[in-house]
Design an enzyme around this catalytic site. Structure first.
Site: not given
Ligand code: NAP
Ligand code: G4F
Length: 380
Positions: A130, A132, A153
């Site tokens: 990520s 992050e 995280y």
């Molecule tokens: P998400 O929607 O939160 O999905 C997370 C998945 O992990 C869900 O299927 C969840 O299952 C499963 N999971 C959580 N805890 C588990 C456990 N203990 N055992 C087995 N499965 C578990 O996340 P996403 O946005 O698709 O992201 C996918 C991956 O990319 C994650 O690793 C995230 O950290 C990483 N990532 C995401 C972003 C982004 O912007 N989306 C960016 C960079 C990296 P349930 O449905 O049962 O909860």
């Molecule tokens: O949408 P966010 O919660 O995403 P964040 O923290 O960037 O993390 C996501 O992206 C990562 C990749 O860089 C992934 F690795 C991670 O798994 C996840 O998918 O927050 C984005 C920004 C933050 O700066 C947060 O402080 O939005 C700001 N924010 C402002 N108000 C909020 C809110 N975030 C959330 N979730 N909820 C609010 O009300």
């Protein structure tokens, strides 16, 4: 037929990746957690009864905390490719549950890598790393930018990143990190900021919600469109050599900009009043369409307020990807722009609660050769 195992298949990315791999002829196996209510909404449209001769998607119960079951599954399925996407993926939640996040998001990766090593199978491994992990490292960030994690995280992801590199170097595994910047879609979890905003807009217009409470409006993120990003996850495993890649758009926008553009697209112009970190978002003007659709929303209404409970003890202020390597080696360039992403998400959330949408999101996708039908995205 290639066989893939996806952990996190019920999540945002897992569901699009499953869709993509199935449409490319793969047999797909997914790890799912047992839950007292159904948690397979995002993949229900892909599922066929396993007795059906056409079935190519198979689901298996397991949990990342259970190394025995993870090892059994890896050994029994013998996948050609493993996409390890499962994680406790919410940054704010990781401050409340640091130990759990370390166990699942960090050690979970080690458990899968060990399962591969111990079972002696030859498989390609993708780790969902990520942006992050970059924390407060100056933007733009690329593959050689040092990690400076700012949350439990991010620290867990840095550990998992290095475990992946170590297994690649130490055991000659085809193990890769995709360092993905934020990517969003109509299937994004409702507590991530983009979806929280677009869903609130639909609910406010429908008269089901009065206000939207947010945290830090100034943070900047590089936001892309998820269906395009899962193609990169696949491309990373199709290269001759295992390697790590940064994936993003190269553009960065603040949460405030996202709010303004999303409300504007729905027909509400927002102006900000009040002191710096606690500004309120007030209705400045309404489009004609909205005056008819939502007569309960009036000029001067406060629709957005700040609730400090959404602030994080440490914040990541500015993320922007430098994607030169992905462009060169993977031949990948994102097509969907920031404005289009917002329109797609607002359209979808309005449609979900049965409202007519402005429709520009769908139109933009069509123009780019991406077909969006019945909850599926088909990339041209
Ligand atoms: P998400 O929607 O939160 O999905 C997370 C998945 O992990 C869900 O299927 C969840 O299952 C499963 N999971 C959580 N805890 C588990 C456990 N203990 N055992 C087995 N499965 C578990 O996340 P996403 O946005 O698709 O992201 C996918 C991956 O990319 C994650 O690793 C995230 O950290 C990483 N990532 C995401 C972003 C982004 O912007 N989306 C960016 C960079 C990296 P349930 O449905 O049962 O909860
Ligand atoms: O949408 P966010 O919660 O995403 P964040 O923290 O960037 O993390 C996501 O992206 C990562 C990749 O860089 C992934 F690795 C991670 O798994 C996840 O998918 O927050 C984005 C920004 C933050 O700066 C947060 O402080 O939005 C700001 N924010 C402002 N108000 C909020 C809110 N975030 C959330 N979730 N909820 C609010 O009300």
């Amino acid at each position: 037929m290639k066989r893939a195992l996806i952990t996190g298949i019920t999540g945002q990315d897992g569901s699009y990746l499953a869709e993509f791999l199935l449409s490319n002829g793969y047999e797909v196996h997914g790890l799912i957690r047992r839950s007292s209510t159904f948690n397979t909404d995002r993949i229900d449209h892909l599922y066929l009864d396993p007795h059906d001769p056409q079935a190519r998607l198979f689901l298996h119960y397991g949990d990342l905390s259970d190394s025995g079951q993870v090892t059994n599954l890896v050994y029994n399925i013998q996948p050609d490719e493993i996409y390890h996407l499962a994680a406790q993926s919410h940054v704010r939640v990781s401050f409340d549950m640091p130990e759990f996040t370390g166990n699942i998001t960090g050690l979970g990766t080690t458990r899968i890598l060990e399962a591969v090593r111990r079972s002696g199978i030859r498989t390609k491994f993708y780790q969902a790393s990520s942006s992050e992990m970059f924390g407060d490292a100056p933007a733009p960030q690329n593959e050689i930018t040092p990690f400076r994690p700012r949350s439990p995280y991010a620290a867990a992801k840095v550990y998992a990143y290095w475990m992946t590199v170590n297994y690649r170097d130490g055991y000659h595994m085809f193990a890769c990190n995709g360092i993905l910047f934020n990517h969003e879609s109509p299937r994004r979890g409702e507590t991530f900021v983009t979806r929280k905003i677009t869903r609130a807009i639909a609910y406010i217009i429908a008269g089901k919600q009065k206000k939207l409470y947010l945290g830090n409006l100034e943070a900047k993120r590089d936001w892309g469109f998820t269906p395009e990003y899962v193609v990169c996850q696949w491309l990373i495993l199709q290269q001759d050599k295992p390697d790590d890649y940064v994936i993003g758009t190269g553009e960065s926008h603040s949460v405030k900009e996202f709010v303004e553009l999303a409300f504007k697209y729905a027909g509400i112009e927002i102006e900000w009043k009040g002191v710096e970190a606690y500004q309120k978002g007030i209705v400045k003007s309404l489009s004609c369409r909205l005056q008819t659709l939502a007569s309960h929303v009036k000029v001067g209404d406060t629709l957005i307020e700040i609730d400090p409970k959404y602030f994080r003890p440490t914040e990541v202020d500015f993320l922007r990807a430098d994607i030169i390597k992905a462009k060169k080696n993977l031949g990948w360039v994102p097509k969907v722009t920031f404005e289009e992403l917002i329109k797609i998400m607002v359209d979808s959330d309005m449609e979900l609660i049965g409202m007519n949408t402005p429709g520009e999101g769908k139109k933009a996708l069509k123009e780019k050769g991406i077909h969006w039908t019945e909850n599926k995205f088909i990339l041209g």
